[in-house]
Design a protein around this motif. Structure first.
Motif, PDB file in Angstrom:
ATOM      1  N   PRO A  99     -35.573  30.298 -30.831  1.00  0.00           N
ATOM      2  CA  PRO A  99     -36.560  29.176 -30.044  1.00  0.00           C
ATOM      3  C   PRO A  99     -37.774  28.706 -31.290  1.00  0.00           C
ATOM      4  O   PRO A  99     -38.124  30.242 -31.841  1.00  0.00           O
ATOM      5  N   LEU A 100     -37.331  27.861 -31.596  1.00  0.00           N
ATOM      6  CA  LEU A 100     -39.126  27.834 -32.985  1.00  0.00           C
ATOM      7  C   LEU A 100     -39.648  25.827 -32.402  1.00  0.00           C
ATOM      8  O   LEU A 100     -38.870  24.861 -32.612  1.00  0.00           O
ATOM      9  N   ASN A 101     -40.803  25.891 -33.217  1.00  0.00           N
ATOM     10  CA  ASN A 101     -41.994  25.148 -33.189  1.00  0.00           C
ATOM     11  C   ASN A 101     -42.405  24.479 -34.694  1.00  0.00           C
ATOM     12  O   ASN A 101     -42.107  25.070 -35.544  1.00  0.00           O
ATOM     13  N   LEU A 102     -43.503  23.496 -34.013  1.00  0.00           N
ATOM     14  CA  LEU A 102     -43.358  23.152 -35.713  1.00  0.00           C
ATOM     15  C   LEU A 102     -44.968  23.762 -36.268  1.00  0.00           C
ATOM     16  O   LEU A 102     -44.628  24.171 -37.283  1.00  0.00           O
ATOM     17  N   LYS A 103     -45.476  24.342 -34.709  1.00  0.00           N
ATOM     18  CA  LYS A 103     -46.563  25.733 -35.493  1.00  0.00           C
ATOM     19  C   LYS A 103     -45.726  26.599 -35.843  1.00  0.00           C
ATOM     20  O   LYS A 103     -47.037  26.773 -36.976  1.00  0.00           O
ATOM     21  N   THR A 104     -44.986  27.005 -35.983  1.00  0.00           N
ATOM     22  CA  THR A 104     -44.782  28.462 -36.107  1.00  0.00           C
ATOM     23  C   THR A 104     -44.170  28.131 -37.784  1.00  0.00           C
ATOM     24  O   THR A 104     -44.460  28.725 -38.225  1.00  0.00           O
ATOM     25  N   VAL A 105     -43.299  27.255 -37.696  1.00  0.00           N
ATOM     26  CA  VAL A 105     -43.231  26.956 -39.168  1.00  0.00           C
ATOM     27  C   VAL A 105     -44.705  26.312 -39.872  1.00  0.00           C
ATOM     28  O   VAL A 105     -44.468  26.997 -41.450  1.00  0.00           O
ATOM     29  N   THR A 119     -47.773  17.420 -41.118  1.00  0.00           N
ATOM     30  CA  THR A 119     -46.279  17.459 -42.950  1.00  0.00           C
ATOM     31  C   THR A 119     -45.676  17.856 -42.265  1.00  0.00           C
ATOM     32  O   THR A 119     -44.002  17.396 -43.211  1.00  0.00           O
ATOM     33  N   VAL A 120     -44.932  19.505 -41.808  1.00  0.00           N
ATOM     34  CA  VAL A 120     -43.656  19.544 -41.288  1.00  0.00           C
ATOM     35  C   VAL A 120     -43.224  18.481 -40.397  1.00  0.00           C
ATOM     36  O   VAL A 120     -41.695  17.989 -40.566  1.00  0.00           O
ATOM     37  N   LEU A 137     -32.543  18.560 -38.741  1.00  0.00           N
ATOM     38  CA  LEU A 137     -33.591  19.929 -39.777  1.00  0.00           C
ATOM     39  C   LEU A 137     -34.117  19.898 -38.351  1.00  0.00           C
ATOM     40  O   LEU A 137     -34.794  21.334 -37.505  1.00  0.00           O
ATOM     41  N   LYS A 138     -35.004  18.445 -37.557  1.00  0.00           N
ATOM     42  CA  LYS A 138     -35.430  18.906 -35.978  1.00  0.00           C
ATOM     43  C   LYS A 138     -34.235  20.263 -35.451  1.00  0.00           C
ATOM     44  O   LYS A 138     -34.969  19.867 -34.091  1.00  0.00           O
ATOM     45  N   TYR A 139     -33.415  19.632 -35.499  1.00  0.00           N
ATOM     46  CA  TYR A 139     -32.007  20.320 -34.721  1.00  0.00           C
ATOM     47  C   TYR A 139     -32.329  21.849 -34.881  1.00  0.00           C
ATOM     48  O   TYR A 139     -32.377  22.747 -32.853  1.00  0.00           O
ATOM     49  N   PHE A 140     -33.203  22.779 -35.931  1.00  0.00           N
ATOM     50  CA  PHE A 140     -33.308  24.137 -35.120  1.00  0.00           C
ATOM     51  C   PHE A 140     -35.255  23.535 -34.195  1.00  0.00           C
ATOM     52  O   PHE A 140     -34.933  24.760 -34.286  1.00  0.00           O
ATOM     53  N   PHE A 141     -35.601  22.774 -33.935  1.00  0.00           N
ATOM     54  CA  PHE A 141     -36.071  23.084 -33.605  1.00  0.00           C
ATOM     55  C   PHE A 141     -36.437  22.933 -31.987  1.00  0.00           C
ATOM     56  O   PHE A 141     -36.100  21.915 -31.524  1.00  0.00           O
ATOM     57  N   THR A 142     -35.976  23.982 -31.186  1.00  0.00           N
ATOM     58  CA  THR A 142     -35.949  23.547 -29.737  1.00  0.00           C
ATOM     59  C   THR A 142     -36.554  24.359 -28.690  1.00  0.00           C
ATOM     60  O   THR A 142     -37.540  25.514 -29.236  1.00  0.00           O
ATOM     61  N   VAL A 143     -37.646  24.684 -27.380  1.00  0.00           N
ATOM     62  CA  VAL A 143     -38.441  25.143 -26.425  1.00  0.00           C
ATOM     63  C   VAL A 143     -37.778  26.541 -26.067  1.00  0.00           C
ATOM     64  O   VAL A 143     -36.064  26.512 -26.320  1.00  0.00           O
ATOM     65  N   SER A 144     -38.863  27.185 -26.039  1.00  0.00           N
ATOM     66  CA  SER A 144     -39.177  28.627 -25.805  1.00  0.00           C
ATOM     67  C   SER A 144     -38.152  28.788 -23.847  1.00  0.00           C
ATOM     68  O   SER A 144     -39.259  28.407 -23.176  1.00  0.00           O
ATOM     69  N   ILE A 145     -37.398  29.934 -23.459  1.00  0.00           N
ATOM     70  CA  ILE A 145     -36.559  29.902 -22.402  1.00  0.00           C
ATOM     71  C   ILE A 145     -36.582  31.537 -22.502  1.00  0.00           C
ATOM     72  O   ILE A 145     -36.357  32.161 -22.567  1.00  0.00           O
ATOM     73  N   SER A 146     -37.770  32.263 -20.959  1.00  0.00           N
ATOM     74  CA  SER A 146     -37.741  33.220 -20.778  1.00  0.00           C
ATOM     75  C   SER A 146     -36.569  33.971 -20.644  1.00  0.00           C
ATOM     76  O   SER A 146     -35.369  33.100 -19.893  1.00  0.00           O
ATOM     77  N   ALA A 147     -36.808  35.216 -21.092  1.00  0.00           N
ATOM     78  CA  ALA A 147     -36.061  35.940 -20.506  1.00  0.00           C
ATOM     79  C   ALA A 147     -35.814  37.255 -19.924  1.00  0.00           C
ATOM     80  O   ALA A 147     -37.322  36.680 -19.147  1.00  0.00           O
ATOM     81  N   VAL A 148     -35.287  37.243 -18.816  1.00  0.00           N
ATOM     82  CA  VAL A 148     -35.189  38.393 -18.016  1.00  0.00           C
ATOM     83  C   VAL A 148     -35.278  39.730 -17.660  1.00  0.00           C
ATOM     84  O   VAL A 148     -34.990  40.163 -19.516  1.00  0.00           O
ATOM     85  N   GLU A 149     -36.958  40.359 -17.361  1.00  0.00           N
ATOM     86  CA  GLU A 149     -37.563  41.659 -17.662  1.00  0.00           C
ATOM     87  C   GLU A 149     -37.860  41.532 -19.066  1.00  0.00           C
ATOM     88  O   GLU A 149     -37.788  42.781 -19.456  1.00  0.00           O
ATOM     89  N   GLY A 150     -38.359  40.789 -19.539  1.00  0.00           N
ATOM     90  CA  GLY A 150     -38.704  40.542 -21.273  1.00  0.00           C
ATOM     91  C   GLY A 150     -38.479  40.515 -21.443  1.00  0.00           C
ATOM     92  O   GLY A 150     -39.077  40.968 -23.258  1.00  0.00           O
ATOM     93  N   GLY A 151     -37.352  40.284 -21.916  1.00  0.00           N
ATOM     94  CA  GLY A 151     -36.360  40.271 -23.075  1.00  0.00           C
ATOM     95  C   GLY A 151     -36.688  39.570 -23.828  1.00  0.00           C
ATOM     96  O   GLY A 151     -37.577  38.984 -23.868  1.00  0.00           O
TER      97      GLY A 151
END
Length: 515
Positions: A392-398, A408-409, A427-441
């Protein structure tokens, strides 16, 4: 209270969007084609800008057009071969008679069928020009274009025009048919009313209908239909499968779209097995018979960034040199012409604009390189193992990593493409939302989760089709915590039917495969 005028001295800071700053922002989000067109316009109106040698249009001003040719040897025409690609010299064939050429080259160059009885000698200049124009020659290799050898694509109208004389021998009917051909859309459907066409052509509606029925027998099957039901009916008639049960099915396609199979069985008067056979036949028909004749030109995507494995085990990120704009500022021309006082102000403005353009292009390339390098660093696991490991990656991280603003990004990643060992991606393909994992993974990206859902459905057994709840349980075993409604949303976004619909369709496909 008395009014009075006073003078105040105040200092403040403000951000002003100058025209040049706005154009720099626009340059950042331009595609390669748009940027090339923009630079060509700037070169055309700015006398100090020019393309480097070998680029731009022939005869471009500046050193690119006036580049001197490499010097040639003074005895280049003596016919001696020195290990390089030389053209035939005129002295080679003018100084020898046919008999001398025959003796030296072991060939007979005399005219075997002379017209006037006089010996004819080889017209070598003409043959030399022919040799040069042959596809295999070195001179023709530079002008070789594969498009010159590609056959022209036959359009739907040309394909139909070749068949019309065989079904309509009367010239008046052919004129009506040509008018109807002009009213076809790209899918092969007739976008005209019979009564309206009759009024426009001054013909009876019966004659128009008769011509239309003849046209509906042409190839491809289903052409000249006025709606989907008629298109399918035409194809079924040509297969001799348009019986009353199939007619009832075709006339109630809205029930088929709603998957109301119970009502369809009642209207068609068939059982479930026969209905599945009928649905299998409908699947084999072409709902858009004219789509194979579409003349649309596929646009090739040129990557802006190329990623390759490096020798040290990392990744080598490079800008594609084919998409890098190249433009030069002719300082010598400015120094030579700026001596004239009348033109100095104009040329100074042109020089300032040219320097700004080159700096903006250089900054654009550096910004794209920074964003692409950070994306590769973040998505290293994807490049190594595939979409299942997309993070998972967003514009703010980059933006925080490269110390730039998110806007700008966002502009950099718009309509820019990266060529990787995994394929070509925006390039926008690499930016996706985050989905939580089981038991905090570790969290998972939405694109990777969609890929897992698609893979599970493709691998499911036709006798044990997975429901949304089953998919939720299987994803949870894999460490992905996802709600059932989210699975349904992702499944519908990928245009995948529900478990009930998939079970019926796979049973029908299994029966067709058994035939």
């Amino acid at each position: 209270m008395a009014l009075s005028a006073n003078l105040f001295l105040r200092q403040n800071q403000s951000l002003v969007m100058t025209p040049q700053l706005m154009q720099s922002i626009q340059l950042l989000q331009m595609t390669h084609v748009e940027l090339t067109q923009f630079i060509a316009q700037e070169v055309e109106k700015n006398p100090l800008l020019e393309f480097p040698s070998g680029e731009g249009e022939p005869g471009e001003r500046g050193e690119a057009a006036d580049e001197p040719h490499p010097p040639q040897s003074e005895d280049a025409g003596d016919g001696d071969y020195e290990g390089r690609d030389e053209t035939l010299s005129a002295d080679w064939y003018d100084n020898g008679s046919p008999s001398r050429l025959s003796d030296e080259l072991d060939a007979n160059y005399t005219n075997v069928f002379p017209d006037d009885g006089a010996p004819q000698r080889l017209d070598a200049p003409e043959l030399v020009s022919q040799w040069k124009s042959m596809p295999g020659s070195a001179e023709a290799a530079d002008n070789y274009d594969l498009d010159d050898f590609v056959a022209g694509q036959v359009s739907l109208r040309d394909h139909l025009a070749q068949q019309i004389p065989f079904v309509l021998p009367d010239m008046a009917d052919r004129l009506v048919a040509q008018n109807l051909v002009d009213r076809l859309d790209d899918a092969g459907y007739l976008q005209a009313d019979v009564a309206e066409a009759g009024e426009r052509l001054g013909a009876d509606a019966e004659d128009i209908e008769r011509v239309l029925l003849a046209l509906q027998t042409l190839d491809p099957p289903g052409v000249f239909a006025r709606n989907l039901a008629e298109c399918l009916a035409i194809q079924l008639r040509q297969k001799d499968r348009y019986d009353p049960a199939m007619q009832a099915l075709v006339e109630n396609l809205e029930l088929l779209a709603r998957r109301d199979f119970a009502t369809l069985k009642r209207l068609c008067g068939v059982d479930e097995e026969d209905l599945l056979d009928m649905l299998a036949e409908i699947r084999q028909l072409n709902p858009k018979p004219g789509s194979s004749f579409e003349a649309g030109v596929s646009e090739a995507i040129m990557p802006d960034v190329v990623v390759r494995p490096s020798s040290d085990g990392g990744w080598l990120v490079e800008l594609n040199p084919d998409t890098l704009p190249r433009v030069l500022v002719n300082q010598s021309y400015f120094s030579h012409v700026a001596k004239n006082g009348e033109d100095h102000a104009f040329l100074s403005e042109c020089l300032q604009s040219a320097n700004w353009l080159t700096r903006s292009l250089d900054q654009r390339a550096k910004t794209i390189m920074k964003v692409a390098s950070e994306i590769v660093r973040q998505q290293d696991a994807f490049l190594l193992h595939g979409v299942d490991h997309l993070r998972p990656l967003n514009l703010k991280t980059v933006a925080e990593a490269i110390k730039m603003h998110e806007s700008t990004v966002s502009r950099v990643t718009s309509n820019k493409y990266m060529l990787t060992p995994r394929g070509l991606f925006e390039l926008k393909y690499f930016f996706t939302v985050s989905i939580s994992a089981v038991e905090g993974g570790d969290s998972h990206s939405a694109e990777a989760v969609r890929h897992k859902i698609r893979t599970l459905i493709l691998q499911e057994n036709p006798d044990a089709v997975l429901s949304d709840d089953d998919i939720v349980d299987m994803l949870k075993k894999g460490g992905i915590d996802l709600a059932r409604r989210t699975v349904a949303k992702y499944r519908e976004a990928m245009n995948i039917a529900s478990s009930v619909q998939r079970r019926r369709e796979k049973r029908a496909l299994a029966k067709v495969a058994g035939f």
